[in-house]
Design a protein around this motif. Sequence first.
Motif, PDB file in Angstrom:
ATOM      1  N   HIS A  27      20.711   9.586  47.187  1.00  0.00           N
ATOM      2  CA  HIS A  27      19.563   8.983  47.666  1.00  0.00           C
ATOM      3  C   HIS A  27      18.987  10.522  46.930  1.00  0.00           C
ATOM      4  O   HIS A  27      19.157  11.671  47.175  1.00  0.00           O
ATOM      5  CB  HIS A  27      19.545   8.952  48.897  1.00  0.00           C
ATOM      6  CG  HIS A  27      17.098   7.935  48.428  1.00  0.00           C
ATOM      7  ND1 HIS A  27      16.189   9.386  48.334  1.00  0.00           N
ATOM      8  CD2 HIS A  27      16.938   7.707  49.018  1.00  0.00           C
ATOM      9  CE1 HIS A  27      15.035   8.283  48.236  1.00  0.00           C
ATOM     10  NE2 HIS A  27      15.414   7.371  48.513  1.00  0.00           N
ATOM     11  N   LEU A  44      17.179  13.067  48.927  1.00  0.00           N
ATOM     12  CA  LEU A  44      18.028  13.755  50.145  1.00  0.00           C
ATOM     13  C   LEU A  44      18.712  14.997  48.958  1.00  0.00           C
ATOM     14  O   LEU A  44      18.749  16.238  50.089  1.00  0.00           O
ATOM     15  CB  LEU A  44      19.619  12.427  50.953  1.00  0.00           C
ATOM     16  CG  LEU A  44      20.371  13.384  51.564  1.00  0.00           C
ATOM     17  CD1 LEU A  44      20.027  13.189  53.078  1.00  0.00           C
ATOM     18  CD2 LEU A  44      21.959  12.179  51.733  1.00  0.00           C
ATOM     19  N   VAL A  90      19.004  13.462  59.434  1.00  0.00           N
ATOM     20  CA  VAL A  90      18.630  11.788  58.772  1.00  0.00           C
ATOM     21  C   VAL A  90      19.420  11.160  60.124  1.00  0.00           C
ATOM     22  O   VAL A  90      18.509   9.881  60.810  1.00  0.00           O
ATOM     23  CB  VAL A  90      20.114  11.799  57.872  1.00  0.00           C
ATOM     24  CG1 VAL A  90      19.961   9.825  57.222  1.00  0.00           C
ATOM     25  CG2 VAL A  90      19.052  12.477  56.314  1.00  0.00           C
ATOM     26  N   LEU A  93      12.081  14.436  54.571  1.00  0.00           N
ATOM     27  CA  LEU A  93      13.157  13.362  54.739  1.00  0.00           C
ATOM     28  C   LEU A  93      12.597  12.064  55.265  1.00  0.00           C
ATOM     29  O   LEU A  93      12.977  10.206  55.566  1.00  0.00           O
ATOM     30  CB  LEU A  93      14.361  14.171  55.805  1.00  0.00           C
ATOM     31  CG  LEU A  93      15.104  14.798  54.519  1.00  0.00           C
ATOM     32  CD1 LEU A  93      16.394  15.528  55.502  1.00  0.00           C
ATOM     33  CD2 LEU A  93      16.225  13.876  53.741  1.00  0.00           C
ATOM     34  N   VAL A 145      13.965   8.075  55.127  1.00  0.00           N
ATOM     35  CA  VAL A 145      14.870   7.399  55.441  1.00  0.00           C
ATOM     36  C   VAL A 145      14.529   6.161  56.432  1.00  0.00           C
ATOM     37  O   VAL A 145      13.532   6.108  57.527  1.00  0.00           O
ATOM     38  CB  VAL A 145      15.541   8.422  56.813  1.00  0.00           C
ATOM     39  CG1 VAL A 145      16.328   7.973  58.183  1.00  0.00           C
ATOM     40  CG2 VAL A 145      16.199   9.676  56.000  1.00  0.00           C
ATOM     41  N   LEU A 201      23.988   3.626  56.065  1.00  0.00           N
ATOM     42  CA  LEU A 201      23.875   5.397  55.657  1.00  0.00           C
ATOM     43  C   LEU A 201      24.112   5.501  54.162  1.00  0.00           C
ATOM     44  O   LEU A 201      23.721   5.975  53.263  1.00  0.00           O
ATOM     45  CB  LEU A 201      23.343   6.533  56.419  1.00  0.00           C
ATOM     46  CG  LEU A 201      21.978   5.645  57.824  1.00  0.00           C
ATOM     47  CD1 LEU A 201      21.816   7.013  59.076  1.00  0.00           C
ATOM     48  CD2 LEU A 201      20.754   6.065  56.981  1.00  0.00           C
ATOM     49  N   LEU A 226      21.744   7.572  51.504  1.00  0.00           N
ATOM     50  CA  LEU A 226      21.058   8.873  52.789  1.00  0.00           C
ATOM     51  C   LEU A 226      22.335   9.377  53.133  1.00  0.00           C
ATOM     52  O   LEU A 226      21.419   9.976  54.485  1.00  0.00           O
ATOM     53  CB  LEU A 226      20.611   7.501  53.771  1.00  0.00           C
ATOM     54  CG  LEU A 226      19.048   6.879  52.316  1.00  0.00           C
ATOM     55  CD1 LEU A 226      18.275   5.697  53.328  1.00  0.00           C
ATOM     56  CD2 LEU A 226      18.479   7.984  52.635  1.00  0.00           C
TER      57      LEU A 226
END
Length: 631
Positions: A9, A12, A298, A332, A336, A366, A371
């Motif tokens: 991402h 990220l 995360v 983040l 997220v 994820l 992510l």
Amino acid sequence: MIVSSDTVHPVLAEVTARITQRSAQTRATYLSRVAAAATEGSARSGLGCGNLAHGFAACSPSDKLAIRGLRKPGVAIVSAYNDLLSAHQPLDEFPAWIKEAARQAGGVAQFAGGVPAMCDGITQGRPGMELSLFSRDVIAMATGVALSHDMFDATLLLGVCDKIVPGLLIGALSFGHLAAMLVPAGPMASGLPNKEKVRVRQLYAEGKATREDLLDAEAASYHSPGTCTFYGTANSNQLVVEVMGLHLPGASFVHPGTPLRKALTEEAARRIVAISQGEEHTPIAEVVDERAVVNGLVALLATGGSTNHTLHLVAIAAAAGIQLTWDDFAELSAVVPLLASVYPNGSADINHFHAAGGVQVLIGTLLDAGLLHEDVRTVAGQGLHRYRQEPILDGDSLTWRDVPARSLDEDVLRPADRPFAKDGGLRMVSGNLGRAVIKVSAVAPEHRVVRAPARVFSTQAEFDQAFRAGELDRDVVVVVRNQGPRANGMPELHGLTPALGVLMDRGHRVAMVTDGRMSGASGKIPSVIHVSPEAAAGGPLAKVADGDLVRLDADAGELDVLVDAEELAARALVDGPPDDEAWTGTGRELFASLRRSVGPADAGASVFGPVTPGHFGATVSNSEVSVGGRK
């Protein structure tokens, strides 16, 4: 599906790159120091004969020969065992299992040291709670003492709760050339449903339930060996460090007292021997890098984990030379999604989360969403995709298998494309009262904006008296100040939650603002915590007066007292913290020097000082650094 670094991402990737750039000097200096401590072959090969003889004097004959031979890896066991804490009582048996498994794997394990482990559940609302946060740094120092003998090539860190896991990690990172792994004990079985426990607590707060009623409910909730089953700091610790690659895959939430838990503990010993030297050598300094820190963050956000980690992750990162800020958390959190609903964010407990697919399904979804960083080093020896598998016993043999791609209970755990909320539920707020943290994952949207008169307190006892006297039966922003690290060690203020819940249930607009901690146990109450600068450091929270209008907008990230700027500036600081002579009893006087030297909350509330360029000494380029003989 394995996500490569070019499909991560963009936010990220941007946050990770910014942390890496910000930390270039301090990280390189840390790695240089780690590389200087690394040795070829066994760490104890440099000891003199007298030193070495002291190190194996109490060993069995076979272990003496192994240690004298200087070839077999030495493993330090550092444990937070005591039988006061339910989460740590199972650790009693672990050293014997570890020693035998390490011996069979060609190593030798020794119990190098114990570290203190206190329970916030026992000390809640008591003077001893004011030592809780400081215990993290004491644990780090105790870990350093245990590892300081230079007898070891690796360490197994046995601990579970609150400040204990961060303390063990901070201490181990000072010995970053060693392989290190955390060994958990697992949660207790589910007890009284959380919704019923909350109901009884609120009835007791209103005087509608007796102490015996309350004690019966609490005893039915906390009832056996193992970690408490709500999603507080202890279970957040386990999930975060597993996603950082510091546990064996799937180790976090296996119950104590089961054959699988014993097998995982023994496998930890075998694995640490394998990665302590040679081709598989995996120093902890190479596991805990910028990508691993972001992965842990995360995971925390995606599950609505404990707000204590806005302190602990900053301090852990600092121990590895990495500069993590609250802005990184906020950026983040915006991208997220919230994928778990576990008490206090929902009615399920950690066992329900684990049964639904747990850490393995979480990591899988994820990773698929880009992510998490997959290309990281872990104690399992591969990238993070290895953590999509769960451990099972095939007869007496431990093995791993793939888990279902989807959650088995989407009321508890959801995929990234169908979240409970589009963001992680952790917000940073700022304004003329400073900067702070708020956890909104359990706060209904209609309660996230509050404008009400302040009622100011300096202690939980003062608040309780006012509540019982009916003085708070209205719209109110409860300000509890002089609860920060410099004031009194930053205790958690869980005891306020039931009464605040009662006020909200009566239809009032309610919020809390404090420079203390809540751990995430604030639940449905909008609670602004970790206000920095704290009142004891001259922060504007020390100037708020009863009746001042306070406005909190958690969605917009705003926190202000609606007082003219000139008037606020002209106000004197009031209601100061206790002086050292008053801060005594329950051992607090022993911690006075830590209280005087502790840093601010947004720098991790650490006594070890901030991580800024040059903090660790001279700097070098990352390209010039090697750890354990590798560039």
